[in-house]
Enzyme design. Structure first.
Site, mmCIF file in Angstrom:
data_model
loop_
_atom_site.group_PDB
_atom_site.id
_atom_site.type_symbol
_atom_site.label_atom_id
_atom_site.label_comp_id
_atom_site.label_asym_id
_atom_site.label_seq_id
_atom_site.Cartn_x
_atom_site.Cartn_y
_atom_site.Cartn_z
ATOM 1 N N SER A 140 -8.257 28.227 -43.470
ATOM 2 C CA SER A 140 -7.755 29.587 -43.038
ATOM 3 C C SER A 140 -8.248 30.646 -43.837
ATOM 4 O O SER A 140 -8.722 30.550 -44.896
ATOM 5 C CB SER A 140 -6.250 29.413 -43.075
ATOM 6 O OG SER A 140 -5.538 30.651 -43.085
ATOM 7 N N TYR A 153 2.141 28.312 -46.413
ATOM 8 C CA TYR A 153 1.107 28.189 -45.479
ATOM 9 C C TYR A 153 -0.039 28.683 -46.327
ATOM 10 O O TYR A 153 -1.254 27.917 -46.343
ATOM 11 C CB TYR A 153 1.082 29.188 -44.228
ATOM 12 C CG TYR A 153 -0.096 29.062 -43.283
ATOM 13 C CD1 TYR A 153 -0.282 28.132 -42.319
ATOM 14 C CD2 TYR A 153 -1.169 29.927 -43.426
ATOM 15 C CE1 TYR A 153 -1.292 28.199 -41.493
ATOM 16 C CE2 TYR A 153 -2.252 29.896 -42.633
ATOM 17 C CZ TYR A 153 -2.504 29.047 -41.712
ATOM 18 O OH TYR A 153 -3.424 28.797 -40.917
HETATM 19 P P1 NAP Z 1 -1.713 25.642 -32.381
HETATM 20 O O1 NAP Z 1 -2.312 26.082 -31.076
HETATM 21 O O2 NAP Z 1 -0.358 25.929 -32.454
HETATM 22 O O3 NAP Z 1 -2.104 24.105 -32.633
HETATM 23 C C1 NAP Z 1 -1.675 23.167 -33.800
HETATM 24 C C2 NAP Z 1 -1.903 21.936 -33.293
HETATM 25 O O4 NAP Z 1 -1.325 21.191 -34.350
HETATM 26 C C3 NAP Z 1 -1.276 21.450 -32.116
HETATM 27 O O5 NAP Z 1 -1.976 20.593 -31.386
HETATM 28 C C4 NAP Z 1 0.177 20.636 -32.602
HETATM 29 O O6 NAP Z 1 0.653 19.860 -31.824
HETATM 30 C C5 NAP Z 1 -0.519 20.214 -34.139
HETATM 31 N N1 NAP Z 1 0.343 19.638 -34.963
HETATM 32 C C6 NAP Z 1 1.335 20.363 -35.486
HETATM 33 N N2 NAP Z 1 1.966 19.471 -36.425
HETATM 34 C C7 NAP Z 1 1.505 18.284 -36.368
HETATM 35 C C8 NAP Z 1 2.016 16.966 -36.840
HETATM 36 N N3 NAP Z 1 2.818 16.774 -37.573
HETATM 37 N N4 NAP Z 1 1.160 16.060 -36.480
HETATM 38 C C9 NAP Z 1 0.136 16.156 -35.637
HETATM 39 N N5 NAP Z 1 -0.252 17.178 -35.047
HETATM 40 C C10 NAP Z 1 0.586 18.321 -35.374
HETATM 41 O O7 NAP Z 1 -2.369 26.523 -33.679
HETATM 42 P P2 NAP Z 1 -3.832 26.785 -33.634
HETATM 43 O O8 NAP Z 1 -3.833 28.193 -34.101
HETATM 44 O O9 NAP Z 1 -4.623 26.314 -32.730
HETATM 45 O O10 NAP Z 1 -4.090 26.197 -35.287
HETATM 46 C C11 NAP Z 1 -4.910 25.062 -35.295
HETATM 47 C C12 NAP Z 1 -5.456 24.993 -36.900
HETATM 48 O O11 NAP Z 1 -6.093 26.188 -36.936
HETATM 49 C C13 NAP Z 1 -4.356 24.882 -37.758
HETATM 50 O O12 NAP Z 1 -4.632 24.253 -38.801
HETATM 51 C C14 NAP Z 1 -4.052 26.297 -38.206
HETATM 52 O O13 NAP Z 1 -3.655 26.479 -39.532
HETATM 53 C C15 NAP Z 1 -5.797 26.725 -38.424
HETATM 54 N N6 NAP Z 1 -5.754 28.059 -38.089
HETATM 55 C C16 NAP Z 1 -5.463 29.066 -37.282
HETATM 56 C C17 NAP Z 1 -5.708 30.565 -37.294
HETATM 57 C C18 NAP Z 1 -5.530 31.287 -35.862
HETATM 58 O O14 NAP Z 1 -5.427 32.384 -36.070
HETATM 59 N N7 NAP Z 1 -4.808 30.754 -34.861
HETATM 60 C C19 NAP Z 1 -6.440 31.151 -38.176
HETATM 61 C C20 NAP Z 1 -6.734 30.212 -39.241
HETATM 62 C C21 NAP Z 1 -6.474 28.787 -39.330
HETATM 63 P P3 NAP Z 1 2.379 19.458 -31.648
HETATM 64 O O15 NAP Z 1 3.051 20.350 -32.224
HETATM 65 O O16 NAP Z 1 2.558 18.556 -30.376
HETATM 66 O O17 NAP Z 1 2.202 18.083 -32.928
#
Ligand code: NAP
Length: 260
Positions: A140, A153
């Protein structure tokens, strides 16, 4: 372009958002892909919608070692090997540091950091045996800089970046590469509450040299590259895919107008 035919990839957090786009991009390059998350409904909807025998979904909770083992075994029994692991499962919880509840702190760390540790360990043992593999951890901007109200986080993602480098150093000798991708700001389920606030979004866009947010597909492209045979000497690198956000000083950077 990246030719992942006959490769198998596991993607945690692959049911939606960035993880789903990573899964689709790996699939488009010919890989077999197993996606996991807690919501089986979301997984099944994704698999149905993709309609490809090369994509499978399986319930996964990265907080639970037994669930991680079962997920990895499912991938192995279906395709016989695992070549690529992408740790994308993640959550955030935003409150000021002085009020951060211990339960939420532990949960964020357990998913974002300990979850990646469990996945890397279970898949890593298999990759060590095969003397081959590529792991990409989704880190991130908070692995590099911080903004208020997301202490767990930031701590989890900074630690994940360092763990990524540590694994690269330990497992390079087994022909396993371990890298990270740090996405810039992307609208997803996790981030929409803050990113869809017009002022906050404007501030992010103003501090991003490319003057816009990113898309999940742009993150997926970087992951596919690092996972592929086009990146065979890239190891222990945490790549920011952020439109230049980190290159400017976040507190003072504004897009200047060119001189007349
Ligand atoms: P998102 O749409 O909320 O996706 C998160 C994913 O993680 C979902 O598939 C969720 O499914 C899964 N998850 C959460 N808890 C889990 C668990 N205990 N076991 C297995 N799966 C789990 O968010 P996103 O933004 O795409 O995030 C994906 C990654 O990118 C994360 O690591 C996040 O920190 C990183 N990221 C995002 C951004 C951004 O701007 N969006 C920026 C930097 C980094 P369930 O809830 O059904 O388990």
């Amino acid at each position: 372009m990246f030719d992942l035919k006959n490769k198998t990839a596991l993607v945690s957090g692959g049911s939606r958002g960035i993880g789903k786009h990573i899964a689709l991009a790996l699939l488009a390059e010919g890989a077999n892909v197993l996606v996991g998350s807690r919501s089986e409904e979301e997984l099944h909807a994704f698999v149905r919608e993709a309609g490809s025998p090369a994509l499978a979904g399986r319930a996964l909770d990265v907080r639970d070692r037994a669930s991680v083992r079962e997920f990895v075994q499912f991938g192995l029994s279906r395709w016989g090997q695992i070549d690529i692991l992408v740790n994308c499962a993640g959550v955030n919880y935003r409150v000021p540091a002085e009020d951060y509840p211990e339960e939420q702190w532990l949960n964020v760390i357990d998913i974002n950091l300990n979850g990646a540790y469990r996945m890397c360990q279970e898949v890593g043992r298999h990759m060590i045996e095969r003397r081959s593999g590529s792991i990409v951890n989704i880190t991130s901007m908070m692995s590099h800089v911080t903004t208020p109200n997301q202490s767990a986080y930031a701590a989890s993602k900074a630690a994940l970046a360092q763990y990524t480098k540590l694994l690269a150093v330990e497992w390079g000798k087994y022909n396993i590469r371990v890298n990270g991708v740090s996405p810039g700001y992307i609208v997803t389920e996790m981030s929409k509450d803050v990113l869809l606030q017009p002022d906050f979004q404007q501030r992010i866009v103003d501090k991003t040299p490319q003057n816009r947010l990113g898309s999940p597909g742009e993150i997926a492209d970087a992951v596919v590259f690092l996972a592929s045979g086009r990146a065979t000497f890239i190891n222990g690198h945490v790549l920011a895919v952020d439109g230049g956000f980190l290159a400017g000083h976040p507190s003072i950077y504004v897009n200047p107008k060119p001189e007349a």
